[in-house]
Write an enzyme that holds these catalytic residues in place. Structure first.
Site, PDB file in Angstrom:
ATOM      1  N   PHE A   2     -37.255  88.045  16.303  1.00 46.48           N
ATOM      2  CA  PHE A   2     -36.627  87.121  15.371  1.00 46.48           C
ATOM      3  C   PHE A   2     -35.363  86.609  16.040  1.00 46.48           C
ATOM      4  O   PHE A   2     -34.490  87.380  16.411  1.00 46.48           O
ATOM      5  CB  PHE A   2     -36.308  87.777  14.024  1.00 46.48           C
ATOM      6  CG  PHE A   2     -35.965  86.735  13.000  1.00 46.48           C
ATOM      7  CD1 PHE A   2     -36.962  86.121  12.252  1.00 46.48           C
ATOM      8  CD2 PHE A   2     -34.646  86.319  12.820  1.00 46.48           C
ATOM      9  CE1 PHE A   2     -36.657  85.120  11.337  1.00 46.48           C
ATOM     10  CE2 PHE A   2     -34.335  85.323  11.907  1.00 46.48           C
ATOM     11  CZ  PHE A   2     -35.344  84.726  11.165  1.00 46.48           C
ATOM     12  N   VAL A   3     -35.287  85.304  16.234  1.00 48.11           N
ATOM     13  CA  VAL A   3     -34.171  84.736  16.991  1.00 48.11           C
ATOM     14  C   VAL A   3     -33.337  83.793  16.134  1.00 48.11           C
ATOM     15  O   VAL A   3     -33.850  83.182  15.185  1.00 48.11           O
ATOM     16  CB  VAL A   3     -34.678  84.000  18.255  1.00 48.11           C
ATOM     17  CG1 VAL A   3     -35.201  84.980  19.286  1.00 48.11           C
ATOM     18  CG2 VAL A   3     -35.732  82.962  17.911  1.00 48.11           C
ATOM     19  N   ARG A  47     -26.569  79.464  12.648  1.00 46.40           N
ATOM     20  CA  ARG A  47     -27.072  78.198  13.206  1.00 46.40           C
ATOM     21  C   ARG A  47     -26.124  77.610  14.243  1.00 46.40           C
ATOM     22  O   ARG A  47     -26.538  76.891  15.153  1.00 46.40           O
ATOM     23  CB  ARG A  47     -27.253  77.147  12.094  1.00 46.40           C
ATOM     24  CG  ARG A  47     -28.355  77.457  11.100  1.00 46.40           C
ATOM     25  CD  ARG A  47     -28.655  76.204  10.285  1.00 46.40           C
ATOM     26  NE  ARG A  47     -29.363  76.484   9.049  1.00 46.40           N
ATOM     27  CZ  ARG A  47     -30.687  76.603   8.948  1.00 46.40           C
ATOM     28  NH1 ARG A  47     -31.448  76.492  10.013  1.00 46.40           N
ATOM     29  NH2 ARG A  47     -31.256  76.850   7.780  1.00 46.40           N
ATOM     30  N   LYS A  57     -43.641  81.015  19.728  1.00 49.14           N
ATOM     31  CA  LYS A  57     -43.983  82.445  19.655  1.00 49.14           C
ATOM     32  C   LYS A  57     -45.491  82.535  19.492  1.00 49.14           C
ATOM     33  O   LYS A  57     -45.990  82.739  18.381  1.00 49.14           O
ATOM     34  CB  LYS A  57     -43.327  83.063  18.397  1.00 49.14           C
ATOM     35  CG  LYS A  57     -41.932  83.586  18.591  1.00 49.14           C
ATOM     36  CD  LYS A  57     -41.537  84.570  17.477  1.00 49.14           C
ATOM     37  CE  LYS A  57     -40.855  83.891  16.321  1.00 49.14           C
ATOM     38  NZ  LYS A  57     -40.176  84.822  15.391  1.00 49.14           N
ATOM     39  N   ASP A 112     -44.111  79.286  14.917  1.00 47.88           N
ATOM     40  CA  ASP A 112     -44.332  80.696  14.622  1.00 47.88           C
ATOM     41  C   ASP A 112     -45.790  80.857  14.183  1.00 47.88           C
ATOM     42  O   ASP A 112     -46.685  80.868  15.024  1.00 47.88           O
ATOM     43  CB  ASP A 112     -43.310  81.125  13.561  1.00 47.88           C
ATOM     44  CG  ASP A 112     -43.297  82.619  13.295  1.00 47.88           C
ATOM     45  OD1 ASP A 112     -43.422  83.390  14.253  1.00 47.88           O
ATOM     46  OD2 ASP A 112     -43.135  83.018  12.128  1.00 47.88           O
ATOM     47  N   LYS A 161     -33.936  72.669   8.488  1.00 50.84           N
ATOM     48  CA  LYS A 161     -32.667  72.312   9.081  1.00 50.84           C
ATOM     49  C   LYS A 161     -32.624  72.743  10.545  1.00 50.84           C
ATOM     50  O   LYS A 161     -31.808  72.294  11.329  1.00 50.84           O
ATOM     51  CB  LYS A 161     -31.531  73.036   8.348  1.00 50.84           C
ATOM     52  CG  LYS A 161     -31.427  72.756   6.872  1.00 50.84           C
ATOM     53  CD  LYS A 161     -30.324  73.652   6.269  1.00 50.84           C
ATOM     54  CE  LYS A 161     -30.316  73.556   4.771  1.00 50.84           C
ATOM     55  NZ  LYS A 161     -29.345  74.541   4.180  1.00 50.84           N
ATOM     56  N   GLY A 162     -33.526  73.654  10.907  1.00 49.04           N
ATOM     57  CA  GLY A 162     -33.435  74.358  12.189  1.00 49.04           C
ATOM     58  C   GLY A 162     -33.469  73.500  13.435  1.00 49.04           C
ATOM     59  O   GLY A 162     -32.914  73.871  14.462  1.00 49.04           O
ATOM     60  N   GLU A 180     -39.588  70.407  16.035  1.00 48.48           N
ATOM     61  CA  GLU A 180     -39.486  71.680  15.319  1.00 48.48           C
ATOM     62  C   GLU A 180     -38.579  72.633  16.083  1.00 48.48           C
ATOM     63  O   GLU A 180     -38.510  72.568  17.314  1.00 48.48           O
ATOM     64  CB  GLU A 180     -40.880  72.327  15.269  1.00 48.48           C
ATOM     65  CG  GLU A 180     -41.677  71.986  14.041  1.00 48.48           C
ATOM     66  CD  GLU A 180     -41.495  73.019  12.935  1.00 48.48           C
ATOM     67  OE1 GLU A 180     -40.376  73.563  12.787  1.00 48.48           O
ATOM     68  OE2 GLU A 180     -42.480  73.285  12.240  1.00 48.48           O
ATOM     69  N   ASP A 181     -37.938  73.536  15.365  1.00 45.65           N
ATOM     70  CA  ASP A 181     -37.139  74.562  16.040  1.00 45.65           C
ATOM     71  C   ASP A 181     -38.043  75.590  16.706  1.00 45.65           C
ATOM     72  O   ASP A 181     -37.877  75.924  17.871  1.00 45.65           O
ATOM     73  CB  ASP A 181     -36.140  75.236  15.077  1.00 45.65           C
ATOM     74  CG  ASP A 181     -36.789  75.796  13.806  1.00 45.65           C
ATOM     75  OD1 ASP A 181     -38.015  75.609  13.592  1.00 45.65           O
ATOM     76  OD2 ASP A 181     -36.062  76.423  13.013  1.00 45.65           O
TER      77      ASP A 181
HETATM   78  P1  IMP Z   1     -44.132  78.670  10.892  1.00 44.84           P
HETATM   79  O1  IMP Z   1     -44.490  80.089  10.602  1.00 44.84           O
HETATM   80  O2  IMP Z   1     -44.650  78.233  12.253  1.00 44.84           O
HETATM   81  O3  IMP Z   1     -44.583  77.748   9.800  1.00 44.84           O
HETATM   82  O4  IMP Z   1     -42.557  78.591  10.992  1.00 44.84           O
HETATM   83  C1  IMP Z   1     -41.814  78.311   9.845  1.00 44.84           C
HETATM   84  C2  IMP Z   1     -40.346  78.348  10.048  1.00 44.84           C
HETATM   85  O5  IMP Z   1     -39.943  79.709  10.029  1.00 44.84           O
HETATM   86  C3  IMP Z   1     -39.764  77.796  11.336  1.00 44.84           C
HETATM   87  O6  IMP Z   1     -39.642  76.395  11.356  1.00 44.84           O
HETATM   88  C4  IMP Z   1     -38.409  78.473  11.296  1.00 44.84           C
HETATM   89  O7  IMP Z   1     -37.518  77.755  10.475  1.00 44.84           O
HETATM   90  C5  IMP Z   1     -38.728  79.828  10.675  1.00 44.84           C
HETATM   91  N1  IMP Z   1     -38.813  80.854  11.731  1.00 44.84           N
HETATM   92  C6  IMP Z   1     -39.899  81.397  12.301  1.00 44.84           C
HETATM   93  N2  IMP Z   1     -39.564  82.297  13.241  1.00 44.84           N
HETATM   94  C7  IMP Z   1     -38.210  82.316  13.262  1.00 44.84           C
HETATM   95  C8  IMP Z   1     -37.236  83.029  14.050  1.00 44.84           C
HETATM   96  O8  IMP Z   1     -37.519  83.853  14.940  1.00 44.84           O
HETATM   97  N3  IMP Z   1     -35.925  82.761  13.762  1.00 44.84           N
HETATM   98  C9  IMP Z   1     -35.532  81.864  12.821  1.00 44.84           C
HETATM   99  N4  IMP Z   1     -36.409  81.164  12.079  1.00 44.84           N
HETATM  100  C10 IMP Z   1     -37.732  81.388  12.305  1.00 44.84           C
HETATM  101 MG    MG Z   2     -35.080  79.247   8.497  1.00 45.44          MG
END
Ligand code: IMP
Ligand code: MG
Length: 172
Positions: free
Chosen positions: A149-150, A162, A128, A100, A41-42, A96-97
Site C-alpha cells: 500500500f503506497v 498526498r 500493481k 490495482d 483525486k489521486g 490514473e494514479d
Molecule cells: P482499483 O482497485 O484498480 O479500482 O483502484 C482503485 C483506487 O484505489 C485507485 O485509483 C487508488 O485511488 C486506490 N488505491 C489502490 N491501491 C492503492 C495504494 O496502494 N495506495 C493508495 N491508493 C490505492
Molecule cells: Mg484513495
C-alpha cells in the site's frame, strides 16, 4: 499504519521517468489533440507534471470514481464526477494514479467508450499487477510495483500523505 521514511520511488525517480513516458504518449497520439481525463483525486499531481511534458495539445477533464467493496464479491464502481466536454469523436487519455484491481479503470474506459470517443487509452503512474481482478492493462505505465500500500505524489491513505513528493510504503 506507519510510513516507511525511505521512499519506494524517490522524487528524482518520478521526475526522471516523466520525459520517456510523455514521449511514448506523444508518439502514440501522432499529433492529434488529446482529452486528458484525470481521475480524481489521486492522479492530479502526476497528471499536472505529465501534461506539461507532452508534445501534443491537450484539454483537461476530470472524473471521480467511488468503489464499493463491502460484502459484494465484485466491487461496484460509481462515477460521481464526469467530464464537462462531450467526448464523441475525441481521443481520450485516462490518467490514473494506480492500477490495482482494475475495477475503476474498467468502469471509466467502458463509460468513455460508451460516450463515442474515437479512442481511449489508459496511463497509470503505478501498476500493481499482482492485485488485478479484471482483464485490463495500461497502455502506458510509469512504474510496476509489488503488492504494497503506497502513498505520496497524489496517493492517499484516508486523504493524508498526498502532498509527499515521493512514493512511500505504508506499513501495517
Ligand atoms: P482499483 O482497485 O484498480 O479500482 O483502484 C482503485 C483506487 O484505489 C485507485 O485509483 C487508488 O485511488 C486506490 N488505491 C489502490 N491501491 C492503492 C495504494 O496502494 N495506495 C493508495 N491508493 C490505492
Ligand atoms: Mg484513495
Amino acid at each position: 499504519m506507519r510510513l516507511n521514511p525511505n521512499p519506494l520511488i524517490s522524487a528524482g525517480q518520478l521526475q526522471a521517468r516523466l520525459p520517456a513516458l510523455a514521449e511514448e504518449i506523444s508518439r502514440g497520439a501522432a499529433g492529434t489533440p488529446l482529452v486528458v481525463l484525470v481521475v480524481l483525486k489521486g492522479a492530479v499531481i502526476f497528471a499536472s507534471d505529465l501534461v506539461r511534458a507532452l508534445r501534443v495539445e491537450t484539454e483537461l477533464e476530470f472524473a471521480r470514481a467511488r468503489s464499493y467493496r463491502g460484502c459484494e464479491s465484485q466491487g461496484l464502481v460509481e462515477l460521481t464526477v464526469l467530464p464537462e466536454t462531450p467526448l464523441r469523436g475525441r481521443h481520450v487519455l485516462i490518467v490514473e494514479d494506480i492500477l490495482d484491481t482494475g475495477r475503476t479503470s474498467v468502469a471509466l474506459t467502458d463509460w468513455v467508450r460508451g460516450q463515442g470517443a474515437a479512442s481511449v487509452r489508459l496511463c497509470a503512474l503505478l501498476d500493481k499487477p499482482s492485485r488485478r481482478a479484471t482483464a485490463i492493462a495500461a497502455d502506458y505505465t510509469g512504474f510496476v510495483i509489488d503488492d504494497h500500500f503506497v502513498v505520496g505524489y497524489g496517493l492517499d491513505y484516508d486523504e493524508g500523505y498526498r502532498h509527499l513528493p515521493a512514493i512511500h510504503v505504508l506499513e501495517p
